[in-house]
Design a protein around this motif. Structure first.
Motif, mmCIF file in Angstrom:
data_model
loop_
_atom_site.group_PDB
_atom_site.id
_atom_site.type_symbol
_atom_site.label_atom_id
_atom_site.label_comp_id
_atom_site.label_asym_id
_atom_site.label_seq_id
_atom_site.Cartn_x
_atom_site.Cartn_y
_atom_site.Cartn_z
ATOM 1 N N SER A 113 1.017 -1.560 0.087
ATOM 2 C CA SER A 113 -0.155 -0.204 -0.362
ATOM 3 C C SER A 113 1.092 1.132 -0.151
ATOM 4 O O SER A 113 0.351 2.262 -0.437
ATOM 5 N N ASN A 114 1.959 0.927 0.104
ATOM 6 C CA ASN A 114 3.164 2.315 0.368
ATOM 7 C C ASN A 114 4.481 2.097 -0.555
ATOM 8 O O ASN A 114 5.116 2.721 -0.667
ATOM 9 N N THR B 136 5.606 -6.382 1.102
ATOM 10 C CA THR B 136 3.658 -6.623 0.743
ATOM 11 C C THR B 136 3.172 -6.781 2.219
ATOM 12 O O THR B 136 3.351 -7.070 2.934
ATOM 13 N N ASP B 137 2.548 -5.364 2.944
ATOM 14 C CA ASP B 137 1.702 -5.030 4.169
ATOM 15 C C ASP B 137 0.764 -4.833 4.017
ATOM 16 O O ASP B 137 -0.485 -4.703 5.182
ATOM 17 N N VAL C 262 -7.313 2.759 3.512
ATOM 18 C CA VAL C 262 -6.630 2.519 2.687
ATOM 19 C C VAL C 262 -4.976 2.444 2.909
ATOM 20 O O VAL C 262 -4.161 2.671 2.583
ATOM 21 N N VAL C 263 -4.714 2.829 4.330
ATOM 22 C CA VAL C 263 -3.541 2.877 4.971
ATOM 23 C C VAL C 263 -3.167 1.506 5.883
ATOM 24 O O VAL C 263 -4.868 1.038 6.817
ATOM 25 N N LYS D 53 -0.223 7.764 -11.211
ATOM 26 C CA LYS D 53 -0.259 8.944 -9.939
ATOM 27 C C LYS D 53 -1.045 8.575 -8.894
ATOM 28 O O LYS D 53 -1.830 8.595 -9.550
ATOM 29 N N ILE D 54 -1.296 8.489 -7.268
ATOM 30 C CA ILE D 54 -2.408 8.080 -6.780
ATOM 31 C C ILE D 54 -1.794 9.225 -5.594
ATOM 32 O O ILE D 54 -1.144 8.373 -5.017
ATOM 33 N N TYR D 55 -2.050 9.623 -4.944
ATOM 34 C CA TYR D 55 -1.712 10.864 -3.548
ATOM 35 C C TYR D 55 -3.176 10.548 -2.357
ATOM 36 O O TYR D 55 -3.982 10.538 -2.439
#
Length: 544
Positions: A248-249, A254-255, A364-365, A537-539
């Motif tokens: 995700s980051n 892989t998280d 999303v985090v 890119k996704i911010y």
């Protein structure tokens, strides 16, 4: 080549060679998908194909382009499959597929240099053939060496059921990129889920394992409280499918893991740091039910994609006793989790109402959702009522109220319309669209010879965000369709420079065409699904 030894009886020649001379002595590869690896270079390829069969062997073949032939390099039979040889030798007709061997699909971890592959580790499960996983070092493809085997008797792995889940090879927090792991579902429990009736709680397969790829040692597990590791509260159904993983980051590890079970549930597991005490898991969605028609099963792996949607929201403002309503557009980032339901162990089942789902995970985090922590709120489990029904019509772009209603939901679902129609393979997300398949079994199951009426497969092509489509489905053929597999042709040379290929394609969809070619494709190329790869890119903004 081989002789039918029962009829040879010491004769010097083969009687009736048309019936006694076997051109092919390889078993069937019912569920094992071939894996191709090039141990050479682009100019001098050394292509090897690895696959399992239900005669009990994992085979490696060499594709020799110079002689236009394919020849077996070696074959490996797991020790526990040796007793099957007597049954296979007897070859007593049963009317069904009754003997399984290496029924799982192989995957490989490779490291390459300019001269080709320098390290290659091969991994495979048994699927219907057993409850173990194997690893073989094939760095020298002509001289393989055994690495390890795990089964339910291995330390910490008593929950392992039939090894259906194809392992995902990745890295996780706290381990270097040179120390890969395998992540896979804990397996299938046929005693509770093989039948046509409502499934019972399982006694095996309720979780997810993470193993060291080199040694096979258990790194971590997610599951019930009795198995140790990180708990998945309330899990009671097996996880036979592969898992979906997410970084995700974008730090290379892989998280997050998503897994689906045979009770119609979707599970989310977070690994935000190297501290396994902060790893967590919870039920993200519950999409099954307690009656026959809603007893949905997930045998197919979910797919996940990071994206953002623009919704229309209606906001009520109270200004000094005066209430006004304002409509505004909101850009909402979310992780799309897509999966379809279907009784894979009984493809001819007609009694269930199966569906395809696109779920919005707006958390999303990746973080710890372990209960008991300060300010920790475990997200509410999504159910069918949280999703928009796009079966008859998706929300109209021109109807503002429909768009507002859709924005209140957390995804959408599509109900398969024909009797017994079900999803039996994972979906693929390409260019903001989701491609998925279904299988419609023969309508009359009273016929004992099911080969007379084979059923049919279909391809669907929906917009990922809102389920809009230019068509509902296209027939793929009279078979259970596979996963729509994305392929990108090799780069082409233009005036001495390599440039990106112009188009992307799907394979494994039979006779179906994906639909109207999207922007970037040659309009006459009806098989094109995208105009090449590009970077987006996704911010995300998060408050402290």
């Amino acid at each position: 080549m081989g002789l039918d030894v029962d009829n040879n009886k010491g004769l010097e020649s083969v009687p009736n060679p048309a019936t006694n001379w076997r051109d092919d002595i390889m078993g069937d590869a019912l569920h094992s998908k071939p894996l191709a690896l090039n141990f050479g270079t682009k100019s001098t390829p050394d292509v090897r194909i690895v696959m399992g069969t239900n005669h009990g062997f994992l085979h490696m073949f060499k594709d020799d382009s110079s002689s236009n032939s394919v020849n077996e390099t070696w074959a490996f039979i797991p020790y526990e499959l040796l007793p099957n040889l007597k049954t296979l030798r007897a070859n007593v007709p049963t009317g069904v597929h009754s003997v399984y061997g290496v029924d799982g699909s192989p995957v490989a971890y490779t490291e390459s240099n300019d001269s080709g592959i320098e390290k290659a580790w091969l991994f495979f499960g048994m699927r219907r053939g057993g409850s173990s996983y194997y690893a073989i070092d094939i760095s020298d493809p002509d001289n393989p060496s055994f690495m390890w085997k795990v089964d339910a008797s291995s330390p910490g792995m008593s929950e392992l059921g039939q090894s259906w889940s194809t392992p995902v090879i990745t890295t996780i927090p706290g381990r270097s990129s040179e120390s890969p792991v395998l992540i896979f579902g804990a397996g299938y429990s046929p005693s509770g889920k093989d039948g046509a009736g409502i499934g019972a709680d399982d006694v095996k397969g309720r979780g997810v394992f993470i193993l060291d790829a080199e040694t096979g040692a258990l790194v971590h597990q997610f599951g019930s409280a009795s198995t140790g590791g990180t708990q998945l509260p309330g899990i009671s159904d097996s996880i036979p499918s592969s898992v979906a993983v997410l970084d995700s980051n974008a730090d290379g590890a892989t998280d997050r893991i998503y897994a689906t079970d045979t009770g119609g549930n979707v599970w989310r597991m977070d690994m935000p740091s190297a501290d396994t005490n902060k790893w967590s898991g919870f039920k993200f969605a519950s999409l099954g039910g307690g009656v026959q028609s809603s007893d949905r099963r997930f045998y197919s792996a979910p797919a996940v994609a990071q994206t953002v949607i623009t919704n229309i929201a209606e906001v009520t403002v109270d200004n000094g006793g005066t209430t006004t309503k304002t409509k505004t557009k909101l850009n909402i980032p979310y992780d799309a989790v897509v999966v379809g339901s279907g009784h894979r162990a009984m493809p001819s089942d007609l009694s269930r109402s199966d569906m395809f789902f696109t779920l919005q995970d707006r958390n999303v985090v990746s973080r710890s959702f372990k209960g008991g922590g300060s300010g920790v709120i475990i997200p509410t489990t999504l159910t069918l009522s949280d999703l928009y029904d796009v079966t008859s019509t998706p929300p109209s772009d021109s109807d503002e109220q429909e768009q507002i209603n859709f924005g209140k939901k957390r995804g959408w679902y599509y109900s398969f319309s024909r009797a017994g129609e079900k999803n039996l393979s994972p979906a693929t997300i390409v260019n903001g669209r989701v491609f998925f398949t279904s299988f419609v079994p023969p309508g009359d199951n009273s016929n004992s010879d099911q080969c007379i009426s084979a059923g049919a497969g279909f391809l669907y092509n929906f917009d990922l965000h809102r389920g809009t489509r230019t068509y509902n489905y296209i027939r793929t053929g009279e078979f259970v369709p596979d996963t729509p597999q994305l392929i990108v042709p090799p780069r082409v040379v233009n005036e001495g420079e390599e440039v990106e290929p112009p188009n992307m394609y799907l394979i494994g969809i039979g006779a179906a065409l994906p639909g109207n070619p999207p922007e970037g494709c040659d309009p006459s190329d009806l098989k094109c699904v995208g105009g090449g790869l590009s970077t987006n890119k996704i911010y995300y903004y998060t408050s402290d």
